[in-house]
Write a protein that holds these residues in place. Structure first.
Motif, PDB file in Angstrom:
ATOM      1  N   HIS A 199       0.857  -1.180   0.000  1.00 11.99           N
ATOM      2  CA  HIS A 199       0.000   0.000   0.000  1.00 11.99           C
ATOM      3  C   HIS A 199       0.892   1.228   0.000  1.00 11.99           C
ATOM      4  N   ASP A 200       0.417   2.285  -0.650  1.00 15.72           N
ATOM      5  CA  ASP A 200       1.165   3.534  -0.752  1.00 15.72           C
ATOM      6  C   ASP A 200       0.602   4.561   0.225  1.00 15.72           C
ATOM      7  N   GLY A 201       1.481   5.417   0.704  1.00 14.32           N
ATOM      8  CA  GLY A 201       1.077   6.483   1.602  1.00 14.32           C
ATOM      9  C   GLY A 201       1.733   7.779   1.232  1.00 14.32           C
ATOM     10  N   ALA A 229      10.652  12.339  -3.495  1.00 11.83           N
ATOM     11  CA  ALA A 229       9.757  12.853  -4.532  1.00 11.83           C
ATOM     12  C   ALA A 229      10.284  14.184  -5.039  1.00 11.83           C
ATOM     13  N   ASP A 230       9.833  14.567  -6.232  1.00  9.96           N
ATOM     14  CA  ASP A 230      10.281  15.812  -6.847  1.00  9.96           C
ATOM     15  C   ASP A 230       9.546  17.040  -6.311  1.00  9.96           C
ATOM     16  N   ASP A 231       8.462  16.832  -5.616  1.00 12.73           N
ATOM     17  CA  ASP A 231       7.680  17.977  -5.144  1.00 12.73           C
ATOM     18  C   ASP A 231       7.602  17.956  -3.619  1.00 12.73           C
ATOM     19  N   ASP A 232       6.619  18.620  -3.073  1.00 14.21           N
ATOM     20  CA  ASP A 232       6.526  18.770  -1.618  1.00 14.21           C
ATOM     21  C   ASP A 232       5.670  17.674  -0.979  1.00 14.21           C
ATOM     22  N   VAL A 233       5.949  16.425  -1.357  1.00 10.72           N
ATOM     23  CA  VAL A 233       5.193  15.274  -0.873  1.00 10.72           C
ATOM     24  C   VAL A 233       6.149  14.262  -0.255  1.00 10.72           C
ATOM     25  N   VAL A 234       5.747  13.685   0.857  1.00 11.04           N
ATOM     26  CA  VAL A 234       6.458  12.559   1.434  1.00 11.04           C
ATOM     27  C   VAL A 234       5.745  11.300   0.949  1.00 11.04           C
ATOM     28  N   LEU A 235       6.455  10.439   0.232  1.00 12.19           N
ATOM     29  CA  LEU A 235       5.888   9.197  -0.287  1.00 12.19           C
ATOM     30  C   LEU A 235       6.494   8.006   0.439  1.00 12.19           C
ATOM     31  N   PHE A 236       5.666   7.010   0.735  1.00 13.52           N
ATOM     32  CA  PHE A 236       6.162   5.805   1.395  1.00 13.52           C
ATOM     33  C   PHE A 236       5.274   4.633   1.041  1.00 13.52           C
ATOM     34  N   ASP A 237       5.771   3.436   1.297  1.00 11.31           N
ATOM     35  CA  ASP A 237       4.905   2.271   1.161  1.00 11.31           C
ATOM     36  C   ASP A 237       5.061   1.362   2.367  1.00 11.31           C
ATOM     37  N   ILE A 238       4.019   0.544   2.568  1.00 13.54           N
ATOM     38  CA  ILE A 238       3.981  -0.431   3.648  1.00 13.54           C
ATOM     39  C   ILE A 238       3.558  -1.765   3.054  1.00 13.54           C
ATOM     40  N   GLU A 286      -1.312   0.214  -3.717  1.00 17.50           N
ATOM     41  CA  GLU A 286      -0.165   0.527  -4.559  1.00 17.50           C
ATOM     42  C   GLU A 286      -0.614   0.844  -5.981  1.00 17.50           C
ATOM     43  N   GLY A 287      -0.005   1.888  -6.531  1.00 17.98           N
ATOM     44  CA  GLY A 287      -0.309   2.297  -7.897  1.00 17.98           C
ATOM     45  C   GLY A 287      -1.350   3.388  -7.993  1.00 17.98           C
ATOM     46  N   PHE A 288      -2.044   3.669  -6.898  1.00 22.48           N
ATOM     47  CA  PHE A 288      -3.019   4.762  -6.867  1.00 22.48           C
ATOM     48  C   PHE A 288      -2.394   5.946  -6.146  1.00 22.48           C
ATOM     49  N   ASP A 289      -2.857   7.126  -6.442  1.00 23.64           N
ATOM     50  CA  ASP A 289      -2.343   8.326  -5.802  1.00 23.64           C
ATOM     51  C   ASP A 289      -3.042   8.497  -4.450  1.00 23.64           C
ATOM     52  N   PRO A 290      -2.309   8.354  -3.349  1.00 26.22           N
ATOM     53  CA  PRO A 290      -2.942   8.473  -2.034  1.00 26.22           C
ATOM     54  C   PRO A 290      -3.541   9.846  -1.772  1.00 26.22           C
ATOM     55  N   TYR A 298      -8.056   5.439   0.981  1.00 28.48           N
ATOM     56  CA  TYR A 298      -9.129   4.708   1.651  1.00 28.48           C
ATOM     57  C   TYR A 298      -9.147   5.065   3.137  1.00 28.48           C
ATOM     58  N   LEU A 299      -8.040   5.642   3.598  1.00 27.40           N
ATOM     59  CA  LEU A 299      -7.898   5.965   5.007  1.00 27.40           C
ATOM     60  C   LEU A 299      -6.909   7.108   5.147  1.00 27.40           C
ATOM     61  N   HIS A 300      -7.138   7.981   6.115  1.00 21.46           N
ATOM     62  CA  HIS A 300      -6.109   8.963   6.440  1.00 21.46           C
ATOM     63  C   HIS A 300      -6.140   9.292   7.930  1.00 21.46           C
ATOM     64  N   TYR A 301      -4.983   9.718   8.390  1.00 12.83           N
ATOM     65  CA  TYR A 301      -4.844  10.217   9.751  1.00 12.83           C
ATOM     66  C   TYR A 301      -4.961  11.726   9.699  1.00 12.83           C
ATOM     67  N   ASP A 302      -5.812  12.293  10.550  1.00 10.53           N
ATOM     68  CA  ASP A 302      -6.024  13.733  10.627  1.00 10.53           C
ATOM     69  C   ASP A 302      -5.351  14.256  11.895  1.00 10.53           C
ATOM     70  N   PRO A 303      -4.247  15.001  11.757  1.00  9.50           N
ATOM     71  CA  PRO A 303      -3.527  15.453  12.962  1.00  9.50           C
ATOM     72  C   PRO A 303      -4.289  16.508  13.757  1.00  9.50           C
TER      73      PRO A 303
END
Length: 137
Positions: free
Chosen positions: A21-23, A69-78, A112-116, A121-126
């Motif tokens: 899964h991508d995050g 990543a090339d922009d202002d995004v932190v990308l990770f997978d689990i 995986e393969g979709f843009d999070p 499908y889920l997110h953490y809201d700080p």
């Protein structure tokens, strides 16, 4: 939903169906990579780095791969095969909370393969310090 519950995500975490899964954390700024490295060092998480990824173990048997990543995004997978059951899912919840609070931004998960940032499908809201199901399994 304030807490991350196994009963809510069990269907998405089927180890035989798309285990990676991508995050992402979007909108974190140009220094995102340095901030991830700083967070990992601050938490004392075991880590390895190579040309394409930064591998981190927030807990024994739980690997997170960060990708620059090339922009202002932190990308990770689990790998959800490492996160079966409530006890293991709690490790993921703690990790997402640490990441979200460090950046003050939502942390989204998708298959995986979709843009999070577009199809989570889920997110953490700080701000609410809780988890949100963005769609049903």
């Amino acid at each position: 939903m304030r807490q991350l519950r196994w009963s809510d995500v069990r269907e998405w975490f089927d180890p035989d169906d798309a285990p990676l899964h991508d995050g992402c954390v979007a909108g974190v700024g140009a220094e995102a990579w340095a901030a991830v490295v700083g967070l990992v060092r601050e938490k004392g998480w075991r880590r390895e780095e190579d040309e394409v990824r930064f591998s981190v173990w927030p807990a024994e048997g739980f690997l997170v791969n960060f990708f620059e990543a090339d922009d202002d995004v932190v990308l990770f997978d689990i790998d959800v095969r490492e996160l079966q059951g409530q006890e293991r899912l709690d490790l993921l919840g703690a990790f997402l909370r640490e990441l979200g609070q460090a950046f003050g931004r939502p942390v989204a998960l998708t298959f995986e393969g979709f843009d999070p940032s577009e199809m989570p499908y889920l997110h953490y809201d700080p701000v609410a310090d809780g988890f949100v199901l963005d769609r049903e399994p």
